[in-house]
Design a protein around this motif. Structure first.
Motif, PDB file in Angstrom:
ATOM      1  N   LEU A  37       1.033  -1.119   0.289  1.00 29.21           N
ATOM      2  CA  LEU A  37       0.218   0.153  -0.147  1.00 29.21           C
ATOM      3  C   LEU A  37       0.856   1.294   0.260  1.00 29.21           C
ATOM      4  O   LEU A  37       2.107   1.217   0.170  1.00 29.21           O
ATOM      5  N   TYR A  74     -19.706  -5.205   0.947  1.00 25.73           N
ATOM      6  CA  TYR A  74     -17.860  -6.176   0.513  1.00 25.73           C
ATOM      7  C   TYR A  74     -17.746  -4.802   1.542  1.00 25.73           C
ATOM      8  O   TYR A  74     -16.563  -3.635   1.544  1.00 25.73           O
ATOM      9  N   LEU A  91     -13.397  -3.836   1.523  1.00 23.76           N
ATOM     10  CA  LEU A  91     -12.886  -2.893   0.865  1.00 23.76           C
ATOM     11  C   LEU A  91     -13.106  -1.214   0.754  1.00 23.76           C
ATOM     12  O   LEU A  91     -12.154  -1.191   0.074  1.00 23.76           O
ATOM     13  N   GLU A 105      -9.943  -0.793   2.536  1.00 24.41           N
ATOM     14  CA  GLU A 105      -9.213  -1.028   1.510  1.00 24.41           C
ATOM     15  C   GLU A 105      -8.881   0.495   0.908  1.00 24.41           C
ATOM     16  O   GLU A 105      -7.517   0.734   0.733  1.00 24.41           O
ATOM     17  N   LEU A 106      -9.711   0.667   0.721  1.00 26.41           N
ATOM     18  CA  LEU A 106     -10.367   2.194   0.071  1.00 26.41           C
ATOM     19  C   LEU A 106      -9.411   2.788   0.678  1.00 26.41           C
ATOM     20  O   LEU A 106      -8.186   3.960  -0.022  1.00 26.41           O
ATOM     21  N   ALA A 109      -5.636   2.129   1.286  1.00 31.29           N
ATOM     22  CA  ALA A 109      -4.938   2.707  -0.069  1.00 31.29           C
ATOM     23  C   ALA A 109      -4.582   4.102  -0.162  1.00 31.29           C
ATOM     24  O   ALA A 109      -4.512   4.687  -0.973  1.00 31.29           O
ATOM     25  N   GLY A 110      -5.284   5.230   0.226  1.00 34.06           N
ATOM     26  CA  GLY A 110      -5.410   6.546   0.807  1.00 34.06           C
ATOM     27  C   GLY A 110      -6.069   6.893  -0.769  1.00 34.06           C
ATOM     28  O   GLY A 110      -6.142   8.028  -1.687  1.00 34.06           O
ATOM     29  N   ALA A 111      -7.072   6.225  -1.348  1.00 32.64           N
ATOM     30  CA  ALA A 111      -7.898   6.461  -2.481  1.00 32.64           C
ATOM     31  C   ALA A 111      -9.165   7.022  -2.084  1.00 32.64           C
ATOM     32  O   ALA A 111     -10.500   7.109  -2.402  1.00 32.64           O
ATOM     33  N   GLY A 161     -14.194   7.593  -1.613  1.00 30.29           N
ATOM     34  CA  GLY A 161     -14.885   6.544  -2.242  1.00 30.29           C
ATOM     35  C   GLY A 161     -16.102   7.999  -2.620  1.00 30.29           C
ATOM     36  O   GLY A 161     -16.688   8.674  -1.865  1.00 30.29           O
ATOM     37  N   ALA A 195     -17.550   3.961  -6.410  1.00 24.80           N
ATOM     38  CA  ALA A 195     -16.432   3.509  -5.731  1.00 24.80           C
ATOM     39  C   ALA A 195     -17.490   2.666  -5.200  1.00 24.80           C
ATOM     40  O   ALA A 195     -17.951   1.626  -4.444  1.00 24.80           O
ATOM     41  N   ARG A 196     -18.662   3.724  -3.978  1.00 20.47           N
ATOM     42  CA  ARG A 196     -20.142   3.041  -3.538  1.00 20.47           C
ATOM     43  C   ARG A 196     -20.675   2.313  -3.981  1.00 20.47           C
ATOM     44  O   ARG A 196     -20.374   0.859  -3.499  1.00 20.47           O
ATOM     45  N   PHE A 206     -19.610  -1.749  -3.762  1.00 12.95           N
ATOM     46  CA  PHE A 206     -19.216  -2.613  -2.816  1.00 12.95           C
ATOM     47  C   PHE A 206     -20.448  -2.805  -1.921  1.00 12.95           C
ATOM     48  O   PHE A 206     -20.087  -3.583  -0.532  1.00 12.95           O
TER      49      PHE A 206
END
Lengths: 518, 518
Positions: free
Chosen positions: A278, A445, A448, A451-452, A455-457, A460, A464-465, A468
């Motif tokens: 990451l 999910y 995720l 994890e998002l 991952a610094g992303a 969302g 993105a939402r 998941f």
């Protein structure tokens, strides 16, 4: 089809008694041969991911080769994700993969593909039988090789299977496995463990109660912490047994535990690494200067080495260390009415776990506390998601229940992952397997989302939402279970879950509990 | 994550407007980037076989690249069976497969595997982006290459996706596809077609009504029969359009049709071969001395060549030949009460088919008559199971419905195959897709009973029969559909089926009809 029969007879002679199957036309002679070899029981999966995951559960629990029957390249790839998990667990599995007749392969028929290329990344051994003699010889070789190395693939062209050539019965391989070399390293490792800054990481196909007890003695004596790999293939634990911590999944936590360690002793486990790299985070929980001492290679049984190391470090008379919580987890009266959360789930599962249960854990985010609480539960086996390929849980439980019909299997199963291989429920119903399936329904999910952020992303947005979200529309697992012939119920509170678990565990055959977390 | 955004922008500039996705941690920056590129609509599948099958349906109907987002080796292999079908159909698909960060690959983390090895057999092109510059350049290359060659795979390591390096916008490839060479062969082929003993086999990504009409003119003029490949990727047909026969699936039948042919002219189709080799049966429907003339290579559009050949053979003024049955199939009054069989099914489906319907055919044994009857149905597109990897039907229908929201999609779906990728129903419900799913429930892998007999492996005993049986326990598709949010009904008679189809076709959104054949 003498060859097909001889091949199966060879496997049956080597102890194979179940064939997890989803066959097609190129396997018809192997299917017909099953009727001539009644020692092998055919078990049908509605999808190859069920077949391979069940073989994994069976192999982990019995330690002997689990047989699958798969249909060319597409059948293999449908089962490849769970073979990836079995590859990491080094479970003894023999995949019989049917292929086109040898003389038809050049014609590029619609189902033709490069089966060896597809099989290699999930196979620890691999061969294609070009002749009847080879087919029977390779079957004997597969028995030994799968037992020693883990899952592999034996490709059988259709004309080889249907051949009526009588071939010699293969002579069993008289050589045993390569001799272990850990003996020569025990004293060095023991000496190192008497110095500060050490840790011991254990792992392998099967961490028995005996192996874990020895490991706990090692951990107690010189003060070097002992832990298991993050996702062990199978570990015996529970009340009265040693409770060893796992290396945490998240690198932020595992680095806190191992970052200052100077020497890591590896007993059946590979060197620990981050599950994912990451941005801005380390790829290893250990520091850059950490030294690794391998006592036992991954795949080799760690038990004898752990016993010897415990004797060397702590002396043979050292007391066993269980380390388990003194009391089994209990549910207070007021907790019964509470809506489920990860903590309550863990306590209820532990409190209700039957003696000698087999827990198949694909609980992902909601199972965060389940493993630790279960240390105080009745003695049980815990099977983890070894390779990170989701869709393992329900098939694994199916195979474990076929391996151990007298034991209760508990599938602790996240909702998103359940939907990869939900067809396993039908095999459970068909075979009358004693499986309690707990679906953890949070409608997402959820891992995720986490994890998002890691991952610094973040943040969302709607795209993105949406990727998941499992609530539009809501998925009704009780209806899905009914469709596959498994009785199901839905629970919202801790008390409802406890009552449903008690009922399910006590009722022969499979059932499904949809535990709602929203 | 500038690279992830630039990569998606490049794809969007090339016409990509949908991303069929089932992402995991290694794809988080690509997921987050979707929120910055709203021109691309994310569509979630609960399993990768849904994702890739939907991409195939979308690509077949639009002719432009369908984008998928897949999670490392296991995510790819979960979708590989339907990629195998797309590989055979040469559907334009770009698989974006996330990988570990480049610097983490050497650490053999649990989800590490050889993605390129797994992807190669189902990819007509393949590349890994090792740098941000490569990622964006390869995206541009993938657009062209997928459009020309079919499905392929672009592997994106996580650190490439999350890079904030600004990279140059790639210059679009100015070169067109390689010029066709069929012009130079038209006269030779036309001359040969005027001699006896010829047949014409047409195929390719898309047999348009125009192409089929030209082919029918060719067939009518010199007396050389014209037929399509057995499982065309997409063919426009129905009332008022040319009705071309398919090469039969069974070699016993196709050899009867082509066994005496001396010259086979191939227009976009490969030379016909047996689907499987079977003991004592030929591998080719054509005789050993048959001569093959390739006018158009598989993958190349056959339309222009067929038009030119028709002009050369029949003259430009030759009348169009529809060849369709004069009347649409109708259901006699007495038929309404009859229990369903393959013949009644075919007549009812044809009689009720909406204008411009898209039929996704994975009907296997029960659909035996459906294609021929539908020649007299309303104009429609028919999409076949191109690669023989079952589990295509429901995902294909899902993607076709996303491609053509104004048309009704009809999934003609065998029960056993439906259970491979049933999760597609959820995506249909979520996206409100106009799909009528007809599940043909005969409680068996009936085709395998037939194949067992054709393979000479009969009589099947209890083991073989158990592996073909789907009735212990019976599977309730209406419950399964409800679990995924799709309204469902069960029918037993032809009249019930007709009424249910009329209702379903006229109701926006998806529905499922469980047609009972037992």
């Amino acid at each position: 089809m003498k060859t097909a029969v001889q091949l199966l007879e060879t496997l049956a002679d080597g102890g194979v008694d179940v064939c997890f199957a989803n066959p097609g036309t190129s396997e018809m002679h192997l299917v017909a041969a099953l009727d001539q070899v009644p020692r092998i029981r055919p078990v049908l999966g509605l999808f190859e991911g069920v077949v391979t995951g069940a073989a994994d559960g069976y192999g982990r629990m019995t330690g002997k080769p689990a047989l699958t029957l798969l249909h060319l390249g597409p059948g293999l790839t449908n089962g490849a994700a769970n073979l990836h998990n079995a590859f990491r667990a080094r479970t003894p599995i023999i995949n019989l993969i049917g292929d086109h007749a040898t003389y038809h392969r050049k014609n590029d028929a619609p189902l033709q593909s490069d089966i060896e290329a597809l099989a290699r990344p999930v196979s620890r051994w691999l061969a294609t039988a070009e002749t009847p003699v080879q087919a029977v010889e390779l079957a004997a070789w597969a028995l030994t090789t799968a037992t020693r190395q883990g899952p592999g693939s034996l490709i059988i062209p259709a004309d080889v299977a249907w051949s009526d050539e009588e071939v010699p019965t293969p002579v069993p391989d008289p050589s045993g496995p390569a001799p272990s070399t850990w003996n020569s390293r025990i004293d060095d490792v023991a000496a190192r463990l008497r110095t500060p800054g050490c840790a011991v990481v254990i792992g392998g196909r099967f961490l028995s109660a005996e192996a874990c007890a020895a490991a706990a003695r090692i951990g107690a004596a010189p003060g070097a912490p002992v832990m298991t790999e993050t996702f062990p293939a199978r570990v015996e634990r529970g009340r009265g047994r040693a409770a060893l911590p796992r290396i945490p999944y998240m690198i932020e936590m595992s680095a806190g535990l191992l970052g200052a360690v100077e020497t890591v002793v590896l007993v059946g486990a590979p060197a620990p690494v981050a599950f994912f790299a990451l941005p801005g985070r380390p790829t290893h929980p250990t520091g850059a200067d950490a030294d690794f001492l391998t006592l036992v290679e991954p795949g080799e049984d760690p038990t004898a080495a752990l016993l010897a190391l415990a004797d060397a470090v702590a002396g043979p008379a050292a007391e066993a260390v269980t380390g388990s919580p003194a009391d089994a987890p209990v549910l207070a009266g007021a907790d019964h009415e509470k809506a489920l959360d990860a903590d309550l789930l863990a306590r209820v599962v532990a409190a209700t776990l039957p003696d000698q249960a087999i827990v198949c854990d694909e609980s992902i985010s909601l199972g965060f506390y389940a493993y630790d609480y279960a240390a105080g539960a009745a003695p049980h086996d815990w099977l983890a998601l070894t390779g990170g390929a989701i869709g393992q849980g329900l098939p694994l439980a199916t195979g474990a229940a076929i391996a151990c019909p007298e034991r209760r299997v508990v599938a602790l199963q996240a909702d998103g992952s359940a939907l990869y291989t939900l067809q396993a429920l039908w095999t459970q119903a068909r075979e009358g397997l004693n499986v309690t399936n707990i679906i953890l329904n949070n409608g997402a999910y959820a891992i995720l989302d986490l994890e998002l952020a890691r991952a610094g992303a973040t943040p969302g947005g709607p795209a993105a939402r949406a990727l998941f979200d499992l609530t539009r529309p809501a998925i009704d697992f009780t209806a899905l279970a009914a469709g596959f012939g498994v009785p199901a119920t839905r629970v919202h509170t801790a008390g409802e879950l406890a009552a449903a678990l008690d009922r399910a565990h006590a009722t022969p055959g499979p059932s499904l509990i949809e535990a709602m977390f929203r």
